[in-house]
Design a protein around this motif. Sequence first.
Motif, PDB file in Angstrom:
ATOM      1  N   LYS A   3     -17.857 -37.930 -19.829  1.00 40.52           N
ATOM      2  CA  LYS A   3     -18.062 -36.715 -19.041  1.00 40.52           C
ATOM      3  C   LYS A   3     -18.213 -35.507 -19.960  1.00 40.52           C
ATOM      4  CE  LYS A   3     -16.019 -33.830 -15.498  1.00 40.52           C
ATOM      5  NZ  LYS A   3     -14.891 -33.574 -14.614  1.00 40.52           N
ATOM      6  N   ASP A   4     -17.365 -35.412 -20.966  1.00 42.65           N
ATOM      7  CA  ASP A   4     -17.437 -34.294 -21.901  1.00 42.65           C
ATOM      8  C   ASP A   4     -18.749 -34.305 -22.681  1.00 42.65           C
ATOM      9  OD1 ASP A   4     -14.887 -33.555 -21.106  1.00 42.65           O
ATOM     10  OD2 ASP A   4     -13.930 -34.725 -22.699  1.00 42.65           O
ATOM     11  N   VAL A  20     -23.326 -25.461 -14.255  1.00 39.63           N
ATOM     12  CA  VAL A  20     -23.291 -26.923 -14.411  1.00 39.63           C
ATOM     13  C   VAL A  20     -22.015 -27.469 -13.775  1.00 39.63           C
ATOM     14  CG1 VAL A  20     -23.159 -28.819 -16.074  1.00 39.63           C
ATOM     15  CG2 VAL A  20     -24.678 -26.880 -16.503  1.00 39.63           C
ATOM     16  N   GLU A  21     -22.183 -28.410 -12.843  1.00 40.94           N
ATOM     17  CA  GLU A  21     -21.051 -29.080 -12.205  1.00 40.94           C
ATOM     18  C   GLU A  21     -21.187 -30.581 -12.459  1.00 40.94           C
ATOM     19  OE1 GLU A  21     -20.470 -28.196  -8.082  1.00 40.94           O
ATOM     20  OE2 GLU A  21     -21.139 -26.127  -8.371  1.00 40.94           O
ATOM     21  N   LEU A  22     -20.119 -31.181 -12.929  1.00 43.40           N
ATOM     22  CA  LEU A  22     -20.133 -32.605 -13.221  1.00 43.40           C
ATOM     23  C   LEU A  22     -18.898 -33.250 -12.604  1.00 43.40           C
ATOM     24  CD1 LEU A  22     -21.913 -34.595 -14.804  1.00 43.40           C
ATOM     25  CD2 LEU A  22     -20.427 -34.254 -16.745  1.00 43.40           C
ATOM     26  N   ASN A  23     -19.124 -34.107 -11.615  1.00 41.79           N
ATOM     27  CA  ASN A  23     -18.025 -34.805 -10.941  1.00 41.79           C
ATOM     28  C   ASN A  23     -17.984 -36.251 -11.410  1.00 41.79           C
ATOM     29  OD1 ASN A  23     -17.367 -32.542  -9.365  1.00 41.79           O
ATOM     30  ND2 ASN A  23     -18.980 -33.044  -7.924  1.00 41.79           N
ATOM     31  N   GLU A  24     -16.787 -36.748 -11.640  1.00 46.01           N
ATOM     32  CA  GLU A  24     -16.590 -38.112 -12.121  1.00 46.01           C
ATOM     33  C   GLU A  24     -15.943 -38.940 -11.017  1.00 46.01           C
ATOM     34  OE1 GLU A  24     -14.986 -40.149 -16.211  1.00 46.01           O
ATOM     35  OE2 GLU A  24     -14.090 -38.281 -15.552  1.00 46.01           O
ATOM     36  N   ILE A  25     -16.591 -40.046 -10.662  1.00 40.31           N
ATOM     37  CA  ILE A  25     -16.076 -40.950  -9.634  1.00 40.31           C
ATOM     38  C   ILE A  25     -15.796 -42.292 -10.306  1.00 40.31           C
ATOM     39  CG2 ILE A  25     -16.557 -42.083  -7.441  1.00 40.31           C
ATOM     40  CD1 ILE A  25     -18.570 -39.775  -6.913  1.00 40.31           C
ATOM     41  N   GLU A  26     -14.528 -42.675 -10.328  1.00 35.24           N
ATOM     42  CA  GLU A  26     -14.106 -43.912 -10.986  1.00 35.24           C
ATOM     43  C   GLU A  26     -14.189 -45.089 -10.019  1.00 35.24           C
ATOM     44  OE1 GLU A  26     -12.953 -44.604 -14.102  1.00 35.24           O
ATOM     45  OE2 GLU A  26     -13.190 -42.558 -14.831  1.00 35.24           O
ATOM     46  N   GLY A  27     -14.737 -46.191 -10.476  1.00 39.36           N
ATOM     47  CA  GLY A  27     -14.759 -47.425  -9.713  1.00 39.36           C
ATOM     48  C   GLY A  27     -14.057 -48.516 -10.497  1.00 39.36           C
ATOM     49  N   LYS A  29     -15.472 -51.330 -12.008  1.00 36.15           N
ATOM     50  CA  LYS A  29     -16.184 -51.702 -13.230  1.00 36.15           C
ATOM     51  C   LYS A  29     -17.142 -50.630 -13.709  1.00 36.15           C
ATOM     52  CE  LYS A  29     -15.950 -56.612 -12.297  1.00 36.15           C
ATOM     53  NZ  LYS A  29     -16.694 -57.859 -12.195  1.00 36.15           N
ATOM     54  N   SER A  30     -17.231 -49.521 -12.983  1.00 34.08           N
ATOM     55  CA  SER A  30     -18.181 -48.493 -13.382  1.00 34.08           C
ATOM     56  C   SER A  30     -17.650 -47.106 -13.052  1.00 34.08           C
ATOM     57  CB  SER A  30     -19.528 -48.709 -12.687  1.00 34.08           C
ATOM     58  OG  SER A  30     -19.378 -48.550 -11.300  1.00 34.08           O
ATOM     59  N   THR A  31     -18.273 -46.134 -13.665  1.00 32.12           N
ATOM     60  CA  THR A  31     -17.977 -44.734 -13.430  1.00 32.12           C
ATOM     61  C   THR A  31     -19.287 -44.044 -13.086  1.00 32.12           C
ATOM     62  OG1 THR A  31     -16.200 -44.794 -15.053  1.00 32.12           O
ATOM     63  CG2 THR A  31     -17.017 -42.635 -14.445  1.00 32.12           C
ATOM     64  N   ILE A  32     -19.263 -43.213 -12.049  1.00 33.93           N
ATOM     65  CA  ILE A  32     -20.457 -42.466 -11.647  1.00 33.93           C
ATOM     66  C   ILE A  32     -20.239 -41.002 -11.999  1.00 33.93           C
ATOM     67  CG2 ILE A  32     -21.924 -41.765  -9.730  1.00 33.93           C
ATOM     68  CD1 ILE A  32     -21.082 -44.364  -8.317  1.00 33.93           C
TER      69      ILE A  32
END
Length: 77
Positions: A3-4, A20-27, A29-32
Amino acid sequence: MEKDLVEYIVKSLVDNPDSVELNEIEGDKSTILELKVADGDIGKVIGKHGRIARSIRTILNATNNSSHRRTVLEILD
């Protein structure tokens, strides 16, 4: 860490780094990573024929090889 890295790259490309907006969605096996920028800056992040966006995604894939997790970058309008 991813993300950084994406935030640093995108903020150096755009005219309005404060928007700039950056949202992190944890799953499991993956991250969006969902990226939003100002309307005038969307073309600078995507680039001609998507080359800049593809390059950012390539860098993400290179950083993910050690963690065995997949990170997906989504650029939102």
